[in-house]
Design a protein around this motif. Structure first.
Motif, short mmCIF file in Angstrom:
data_model
loop_
_atom_site.label_atom_id
_atom_site.label_comp_id
_atom_site.label_asym_id
_atom_site.label_seq_id
_atom_site.Cartn_x
_atom_site.Cartn_y
_atom_site.Cartn_z
N CYS A 49 0.85 -1.19 0.00
CA CYS A 49 0.00 0.00 0.00
C CYS A 49 0.89 1.25 0.00
CB CYS A 49 -0.91 0.01 1.23
SG CYS A 49 -2.15 -1.29 1.24
N ASN A 81 -3.62 -4.66 2.61
CA ASN A 81 -4.09 -5.83 1.86
C ASN A 81 -3.54 -7.09 2.53
OD1 ASN A 81 -1.55 -4.83 1.05
ND2 ASN A 81 -1.62 -5.89 -0.92
N SER A 141 -10.22 -0.12 2.78
CA SER A 141 -9.31 -1.17 2.34
C SER A 141 -8.76 -0.84 0.96
CB SER A 141 -10.02 -2.54 2.32
OG SER A 141 -10.99 -2.57 1.28
N ASN A 191 -7.46 -1.02 -2.95
CA ASN A 191 -7.95 -1.58 -4.20
C ASN A 191 -6.90 -1.33 -5.30
OD1 ASN A 191 -9.92 -2.75 -5.95
ND2 ASN A 191 -10.40 -0.70 -6.70
N PRO A 192 -6.44 -2.39 -5.98
CA PRO A 192 -6.86 -3.79 -5.82
C PRO A 192 -6.20 -4.45 -4.61
CG PRO A 192 -5.12 -3.62 -7.45
CD PRO A 192 -5.44 -2.22 -7.06
N TRP A 193 -6.80 -5.55 -4.18
CA TRP A 193 -6.24 -6.29 -3.05
C TRP A 193 -4.93 -6.96 -3.47
CZ3 TRP A 193 -7.93 -6.29 1.93
CH2 TRP A 193 -7.39 -7.25 2.80
N LYS A 253 -3.60 -11.43 -9.13
CA LYS A 253 -4.46 -12.32 -8.35
C LYS A 253 -4.02 -13.77 -8.50
CE LYS A 253 -8.75 -13.52 -9.45
NZ LYS A 253 -8.84 -14.94 -9.04
N ASP A 297 -10.72 -11.15 -3.78
CA ASP A 297 -10.62 -10.02 -2.88
C ASP A 297 -11.59 -10.24 -1.71
OD1 ASP A 297 -10.87 -7.53 -1.60
OD2 ASP A 297 -10.51 -6.43 -3.46
N SER A 321 -12.48 -8.19 0.67
CA SER A 321 -13.10 -6.98 1.21
C SER A 321 -14.62 -7.06 1.18
CB SER A 321 -12.63 -5.75 0.42
OG SER A 321 -11.23 -5.59 0.50
N ARG A 344 -13.34 1.53 -0.63
CA ARG A 344 -12.14 1.13 -1.36
C ARG A 344 -11.40 2.38 -1.84
NH1 ARG A 344 -12.43 -4.05 -2.82
NH2 ARG A 344 -10.16 -3.90 -2.47
N ASP A 364 -7.60 3.54 -3.92
CA ASP A 364 -6.51 3.05 -4.75
C ASP A 364 -5.29 2.74 -3.89
OD1 ASP A 364 -8.06 3.29 -6.98
OD2 ASP A 364 -7.18 5.20 -7.62
N LYS A 365 -4.74 1.56 -4.12
CA LYS A 365 -3.60 1.10 -3.33
C LYS A 365 -2.33 1.89 -3.64
CE LYS A 365 -2.04 -3.06 -4.18
NZ LYS A 365 -2.08 -4.53 -4.23
#
Length: 300
Positions: free
Chosen positions: A185, A255, A275, A277-279, A283, A289, A291, A297, A299-300
Motif C-alpha cells: 500500500c 491488503n 481497504s 484496491n486492488p487487493w 491475483k 478479494d 473486502s 475502497r 486506490d492502493k
C-alpha cells in the motif's frame, strides 16, 4: 489436542497453512461448517513441519477451545494422501479426479459440500463462509495471555474511539514473489485514507500497527500529526495486536488477512473501514478479494 481419524468415520480434514490471518480463515470456515452440519473437523498441521512462515501455527494461542489437531502418521495411506494433496495445491484440477480431495478453486458459490473423510485445501477467504458465527468468533478470537501494557491499552479503548491503522511491509517488501503478488500500500493510500477519516469521523486517537514500526512512524508523521493522540503499537504478540485491532472503532487496513480480521471482528453499525484496491497486484489462482461490500475502497 491430537486425534486419530477413523477410516470409517465422516470427518472433514482441513489442510492448514499461512500465518495467523490465513489460519483464522481456514479454521473459522470449518468451525462454521461443522456447527451447521454436525460433522467434526480436524486440522492437518503437516505444512508446518518444515515451514515456519509468519511464526508458524498460532491458533493455539487463542481461546478457541480444544483444537482437533491430527496426529502424525507415516502409514502408506497418509503418505499417498500427502502426495495427492501436493498435486492438488499445484494443479487444483487433480481434485476433480480424486473426489475426496476438495480444492476451493473448483467450488462454485459459498455452500461447501461435506465429503466423507474429505481433505479440504485452500485459504477460504470469504466472510460468507462464517458470517453466521460472528458472535461466537468475537468471543473466541481472544489471546490466552495479555500483558499489563496491552490491558492498559484495552481499557483506554473502552473510553474513547480509536482508529486502527495497519501498515504491512515485511515480506511484501523483502520477498520478491510476495511483492509481485500482493504489492505494498502506497503512502498516497494512507494519506487519502487518514484524510477521509478526519473528514467523516470524530476520531482523535490512532493506534498504528506495523511489522516495520520505524518506517510507519517516519512515513506517516505529517498525516498523523493531525490527530490528538497517536500510539505506535509494538512489542506485543501477533494475537495481542489482532485483539487490539478488533477493539478499534474504525479501521484503515492493508491488503493483509491479519488486519482484515481486526476489521471484521470489530464491525458495528457506525464502523468505517477503508481497504486498498486492488487487493492483489496479480491475483493468485483460486483467490479473490476478501473486502466486504460495505467497506470503502481506495486506490492502493
Amino acid at each position: 489436542m491430537l486425534f486419530s481419524v477413523s477410516d470409517k468415520g465422516v470427518e472433514m480434514i482441513v489442510k492448514m497453512s499461512g500465518g495467523l490471518g490465513n489460519q483464522l480463515f481456514q479454521w473459522a470456515t470449518f468451525y462454521a461448517l461443522s456447527k451447521k452440519s454436525g460433522t467434526p473437523y480436524f486440522i492437518d498441521l503437516s505444512h508446518y513441519d518444515h515451514n515456519g512462515d509468519h511464526g508458524g501455527f498460532r491458533l493455539d494461542n487463542l481461546q478457541l477451545g480444544v483444537l482437533p489437531t491430527l496426529a502424525k502418521s507415516n502409514s502408506s495411506k497418509h503418505l499417498f494422501e500427502k502426495v495427492i494433496c501436493r498435486m492438488c495445491l499445484h494443479w487444483p484440477q487433480v481434485s476433480s479426479v480424486f473426489r475426496k480431495f476438495i480444492h476451493e478453486g473448483l467450488l462454485d458459490g459459498d455452500d461447501l459440500p461435506v465429503i466423507p473423510d474429505g481433505v479440504y485445501m485452500g485459504f477460504w477467504q470469504s466472510h460468507r463462509y462464517f458470517d453466521s458465527c460472528w458472535d461466537d468468533l468475537k468471543k473466541m478470537v481472544i489471546p490466552k495471555k495479555v500483558t499489563p501494557r496491552v490491558q492498559i491499552l484495552l481499557e483506554k479503548m473502552e473510553h474513547e474511539r480509536v482508529l486502527s491503522v495497519h501498515v504491512r511491509k515485511g515480506d511484501y517488501v523483502n520477498n520478491a514473489k510476495a511483492n509481485q503478488t500482493h504489492g505494498v500500500c502506497s503512502l498516497s493510500f494512507y494519506r487519502k485514507a487518514l484524510s477521509y477519516m478526519i473528514d467523516v469521523t470524530d476520531i482523535h486517537s490512532v493506534f498504528v500497527f506495523s511489522d516495520d514500526i520505524a518506517m510507519a512512524r517516519e512515513e506517516l508523521a505529517s498525516e498523523l500529526s493531525k490527530f490528538e493522540n497517536v500510539e505506535f503499537i509494538e512489542g506485543n504478540t501477533q494475537e495481542e495486536d489482532l485483539f487490539l485491532m478488533s477493539r478499534a472503532y474504525h479501521h484503515i487496513i492493508a491488503n493483509s488477512s491479519f488486519s482484515w480480521w481486526g476489521a471484521w471482528l470489530g464491525k458495528h453499525k457506525e464502523q468505517v473501514v477503508i481497504s486498498p484496491n486492488p487487493w492483489y497486484n496479480i491475483k493468485p489462482k483460486c483467490s479473490s478479494d476478501p473486502s466486504l461490500s460495505t467497506w470503502i475502497r481506495m486506490d492502493k
